[in-house]
Design an enzyme around this catalytic site. Structure first.
Site, PDB file in Angstrom:
ATOM      1  N   GLY A  39       0.848  -1.165  -0.014  1.00 29.75           N
ATOM      2  CA  GLY A  39      -0.003  -0.154   0.107  1.00 29.75           C
ATOM      3  C   GLY A  39       0.925   1.272   0.061  1.00 29.75           C
ATOM      4  CD  GLN A  84       3.097   5.679   2.530  1.00 29.92           C
ATOM      5  OE1 GLN A  84       2.361   5.414   1.990  1.00 29.92           O
ATOM      6  NE2 GLN A  84       4.377   5.080   3.032  1.00 29.92           N
ATOM      7  CB  CYS A 107       5.185   2.315   7.267  1.00 28.58           C
ATOM      8  SG  CYS A 107       4.670   3.826   6.475  1.00 28.58           S
ATOM      9  CG  LEU A 108       6.573   1.241   0.990  1.00 29.51           C
ATOM     10  CD1 LEU A 108       5.892   1.387  -0.227  1.00 29.51           C
ATOM     11  CD2 LEU A 108       7.680  -0.034   1.094  1.00 29.51           C
ATOM     12  CG  HIS A 143      -0.464   1.261   7.239  1.00 27.44           C
ATOM     13  ND1 HIS A 143       0.588   0.695   8.009  1.00 27.44           N
ATOM     14  CD2 HIS A 143       0.170   1.891   6.352  1.00 27.44           C
ATOM     15  CE1 HIS A 143       1.477   1.383   7.669  1.00 27.44           C
ATOM     16  NE2 HIS A 143       1.279   1.940   6.734  1.00 27.44           N
ATOM     17  CD  GLU A 144      -1.070   2.592   2.681  1.00 19.56           C
ATOM     18  OE1 GLU A 144      -0.488   3.585   2.322  1.00 19.56           O
ATOM     19  OE2 GLU A 144      -0.237   1.648   2.991  1.00 19.56           O
ATOM     20  CG  HIS A 200       0.218   6.747   5.331  1.00 19.54           C
ATOM     21  ND1 HIS A 200       1.437   7.423   5.739  1.00 19.54           N
ATOM     22  CD2 HIS A 200       0.435   5.434   5.072  1.00 19.54           C
ATOM     23  CE1 HIS A 200       2.125   6.273   6.023  1.00 19.54           C
ATOM     24  NE2 HIS A 200       1.755   5.440   5.513  1.00 19.54           N
TER      25      HIS A 200
HETATM   26 NI    NI Z   1       2.654   3.167   5.594  1.00 21.64          NI
END
Ligand code: NI
Length: 170
Positions: free
Chosen positions: A44, A49, A88-89, A130-131, A134
């Site tokens: 995701g 991000q 998380c990226l 999660h997304e 963000h």
């Molecule tokens: Ni994340």
């Protein structure tokens, strides 16, 4: 390929604004986000991000079609919760268990602006939550208690320092 912003960048803490135009630009952005997500081997990725503080995120679970969620709203969450190890990226290299509802209903728009509603459970429900966080400046570490959060951040910073040093050497 888009650059991925990491912990410490202010944009990750912004409340995102609504996407208002559904033209080529948003289609190109979502395609680029999916490419970036696949390249980073994630499941995701959300607008902030990649430096875009707008309400858009993409999900790509292996073996399934990539999905785009624009102006999403989680309208229902299950009372039943579960634990799953998240990463998380934007906080690469560290992971921690997070408790979240097991199922959600989300309403969102697709790249053409068409409204859809989706009921999700399992990994998809996890990634959606999660997304969606963000888009409201929230990271998975915010769900942890202070001690645990500090541990994750310290581990991340340590890894990050090592990576920088390695980079500087070559
Ligand atoms: Ni994340």
């Amino acid at each position: 390929m888009l650059d991925i912003y990491t912990l410490g960048e202010d944009i990750l803490r912004d409340e995102c604004s609504d996407v208002k135009e559904f033209g080529d630009e948003i289609k190109m952005l979502s395609d680029a986000m999916i490419d970036t997500l696949d390249e980073a081997d994630g499941v995701g990725l959300a607008g902030p991000q990649v430096g875009v503080p707008e309400k858009i995120f993409v999900v790509h679970i292996r073996g399934e079609e990539p999905m785009v969620f624009i102006n999403p709203m989680i309208t229902e969450t299950s009372i039943e919760t579960g634990v799953y190890e998240e990463g998380c990226l934007s906080i690469p290299g560290v992971y921690h268990d997070v408790v979240r509802p097991l199922a959600v209903t989300i309403q969102a728009q697709d790249v053409k602006g068409k409204v859809f509603t989706l009921k999700a459970d399992g990994l998809l429900a996890r990634v959606i939550q999660h997304e969606n966080d963000h888009l409201h400046g929230k990271l998975y570490i915010d769900h942890l208690d202070e001690k645990e959060r500090e541990k994750v951040v310290k581990a991340y910073e340590k890894k990050n320092r090592i990576r920088r040093r390695t980079k500087a050497r070559v």
